[in-house]
Motif scaffolding. Structure first.
Motif, PDB file in Angstrom:
ATOM      1  N   THR A   1     -16.140 -19.483  64.059  1.00 54.95           N
ATOM      2  CA  THR A   1     -16.591 -20.845  64.327  1.00 54.95           C
ATOM      3  C   THR A   1     -18.093 -20.779  64.585  1.00 54.95           C
ATOM      4  O   THR A   1     -18.530 -20.049  65.483  1.00 54.95           O
ATOM      5  N   PRO A   2     -18.902 -21.482  63.807  1.00 52.68           N
ATOM      6  CA  PRO A   2     -20.352 -21.328  63.950  1.00 52.68           C
ATOM      7  C   PRO A   2     -20.891 -21.977  65.217  1.00 52.68           C
ATOM      8  O   PRO A   2     -20.316 -22.936  65.740  1.00 52.68           O
ATOM      9  N   LEU A   3     -21.998 -21.430  65.714  1.00 49.23           N
ATOM     10  CA  LEU A   3     -22.783 -22.137  66.716  1.00 49.23           C
ATOM     11  C   LEU A   3     -23.503 -23.277  66.007  1.00 49.23           C
ATOM     12  O   LEU A   3     -24.073 -23.077  64.930  1.00 49.23           O
ATOM     13  N   VAL A   4     -23.482 -24.461  66.596  1.00 52.35           N
ATOM     14  CA  VAL A   4     -24.108 -25.627  65.971  1.00 52.35           C
ATOM     15  C   VAL A   4     -25.118 -26.227  66.942  1.00 52.35           C
ATOM     16  O   VAL A   4     -24.771 -26.577  68.074  1.00 52.35           O
ATOM     17  N   ILE A   5     -26.357 -26.340  66.498  1.00 56.16           N
ATOM     18  CA  ILE A   5     -27.407 -26.916  67.335  1.00 56.16           C
ATOM     19  C   ILE A   5     -27.037 -28.354  67.691  1.00 56.16           C
ATOM     20  O   ILE A   5     -26.670 -29.149  66.828  1.00 56.16           O
ATOM     21  N   GLY A   6     -27.118 -28.662  68.976  1.00 53.75           N
ATOM     22  CA  GLY A   6     -26.774 -29.998  69.444  1.00 53.75           C
ATOM     23  C   GLY A   6     -25.422 -30.079  70.108  1.00 53.75           C
ATOM     24  O   GLY A   6     -25.139 -31.052  70.821  1.00 53.75           O
ATOM     25  N   GLU A   7     -24.565 -29.071  69.883  1.00 58.73           N
ATOM     26  CA  GLU A   7     -23.267 -29.066  70.549  1.00 58.73           C
ATOM     27  C   GLU A   7     -23.408 -28.487  71.952  1.00 58.73           C
ATOM     28  O   GLU A   7     -24.299 -27.678  72.232  1.00 58.73           O
ATOM     29  N   ALA A   8     -22.506 -28.897  72.828  1.00 59.34           N
ATOM     30  CA  ALA A   8     -22.660 -28.623  74.260  1.00 59.34           C
ATOM     31  C   ALA A   8     -22.665 -27.139  74.600  1.00 59.34           C
ATOM     32  O   ALA A   8     -23.254 -26.731  75.605  1.00 59.34           O
TER      33      ALA A   8
ATOM     34  N   ALA B   1     -32.145 -31.868  65.000  1.00 64.51           N
ATOM     35  CA  ALA B   1     -31.899 -30.443  65.221  1.00 64.51           C
ATOM     36  C   ALA B   1     -33.042 -29.596  64.695  1.00 64.51           C
ATOM     37  O   ALA B   1     -33.440 -28.603  65.319  1.00 64.51           O
ATOM     38  N   ASP B   2     -33.599 -29.990  63.546  1.00 64.11           N
ATOM     39  CA  ASP B   2     -34.690 -29.202  62.966  1.00 64.11           C
ATOM     40  C   ASP B   2     -35.918 -29.207  63.859  1.00 64.11           C
ATOM     41  O   ASP B   2     -36.616 -28.191  63.993  1.00 64.11           O
TER      42      ASP B   2
ATOM     43  N   LEU C   1     -25.665 -15.110  59.679  1.00 63.38           N
ATOM     44  CA  LEU C   1     -26.046 -16.078  58.659  1.00 63.38           C
ATOM     45  C   LEU C   1     -26.585 -17.319  59.364  1.00 63.38           C
ATOM     46  O   LEU C   1     -25.878 -17.954  60.153  1.00 63.38           O
ATOM     47  N   ALA C   2     -27.842 -17.648  59.109  1.00 60.90           N
ATOM     48  CA  ALA C   2     -28.458 -18.859  59.651  1.00 60.90           C
ATOM     49  C   ALA C   2     -28.455 -19.915  58.560  1.00 60.90           C
ATOM     50  O   ALA C   2     -28.939 -19.668  57.449  1.00 60.90           O
ATOM     51  N   ILE C   3     -27.910 -21.092  58.868  1.00 57.86           N
ATOM     52  CA  ILE C   3     -27.807 -22.174  57.887  1.00 57.86           C
ATOM     53  C   ILE C   3     -28.640 -23.354  58.369  1.00 57.86           C
ATOM     54  O   ILE C   3     -28.376 -23.929  59.427  1.00 57.86           O
ATOM     55  N   ASP C   4     -29.641 -23.709  57.585  1.00 58.49           N
ATOM     56  CA  ASP C   4     -30.535 -24.832  57.888  1.00 58.49           C
ATOM     57  C   ASP C   4     -30.272 -25.929  56.866  1.00 58.49           C
ATOM     58  O   ASP C   4     -30.612 -25.785  55.691  1.00 58.49           O
ATOM     59  N   VAL C   5     -29.650 -27.024  57.313  1.00 58.60           N
ATOM     60  CA  VAL C   5     -29.316 -28.136  56.423  1.00 58.60           C
ATOM     61  C   VAL C   5     -30.382 -29.211  56.566  1.00 58.60           C
ATOM     62  O   VAL C   5     -30.452 -29.909  57.585  1.00 58.60           O
TER      63      VAL C   5
END
Length: 255
Positions: A84-91, A109-110, A3-7
């Protein structure tokens, strides 16, 4: 299933992928106060209409430009998917590219995800134009590195400001007008917005290419990309799912 989530600032898009192939996608308006349970109820119902279930999801990756949504989205992922999701910007997330800018932590992030998605699909160098709440121009070099860009007011943001600041101007829809010289107020406004943004696109991309020192592919994304691409030959590719494609690419670079 992934599941890809784009906020985004306006909408949240959730897209299900199986082996890099899009299964389906669903949208809901962005709200910083929406709870994990509300996400769960909405997505379970939306997926059920398409014959899918929350239990089908075993991986999640998230990109958000609205930080206040992240806590509840993480809670939603842990509660309903057990991950736990992978989050763009996290180390712990490797983009597979280098942001060659002054303060990489400030890059949206976008914008980074679009850069990854565009380069993985089309190569480089290239300019990515995102017609969103803001109109972003993001520049990717031949090696796939994000080297900076331009942020301009979004089309609808400009229209809304015009409507609110000028008492006699009506609220109008964004359309492609028949001519530049309007014959009434609505035509004049439509020409100003449409051809004004076309001129901005052509002018900025021309300046970006001149500064970079070579021709570049131009890729457009965002809800208004198809409309504005019809007004200029400069936009070569339109991909409305570019951010999602970037998220999928980053997920597989990390797995």
């Amino acid at each position: 299933m992934l599941l890809a989530i784009d906020v985004g600032n306006t909408n949240i898009t959730c897209a299900a992928y199986k082996d890099r192939e899009l299964v389906n996608e669903w949208r809901i308006s962005t709200s910083g106060s929406r709870t994990a349970e509300e996400y769960g109820v909405w997505l379970s119902q939306a997926m059920a209409i398409d014959g899918l279930q929350l239990k089908d999801v075993n991986h999640v990756i998230v990109a958000t430009v609205v930080p206040e949504t992240l806590f509840n989205i993480k809670g939603f992922c842990r509660r309903y998917f057990g991950v736990t999701p992978l989050v763009i910007g996290e180390a712990n997330v490797d983009l597979g590219m280098t942001p060659l800018i002054d303060r990489p932590s400030e890059a949206g992030a976008d914008r980074l995800v679009n850069a990854v998605g565009a380069h993985s699909l089309y190569g480089g160098p290239l300019v990515v134009i995102d017609f969103g709440t803001a109109t972003n121009f993001d520049v990717v070099d031949g090696d796939g590195n994000y080297i900076g860009g331009v942020i301009a007011p979004g089309v609808n943001l400009s229209l809304d400001a015009l409507y609110r600041a000028a008492a006699k101007l009506p609220r109008i829809a964004v359309e492609s007008p028949m001519r530049v010289i309007g014959k009434n107020t609505i035509e004049c406004m439509q020409a100003g917005i449409y051809f004004g943004y076309i001129a901005m696109v052509e002018g900025l991309v021309g300046r970006i290419q001149a500064e970079y020192g070579s021709e570049m592919k131009t890729v457009a994304t965002g809800g208004l990309a198809p409309l504005f691409s019809k007004g200029t030959d400069l936009i070569e590719i339109v991909n409305g799912d570019l951010t999602l494609a970037g998220l999928v690419e980053i997920f597989y670079r990390n797995n």
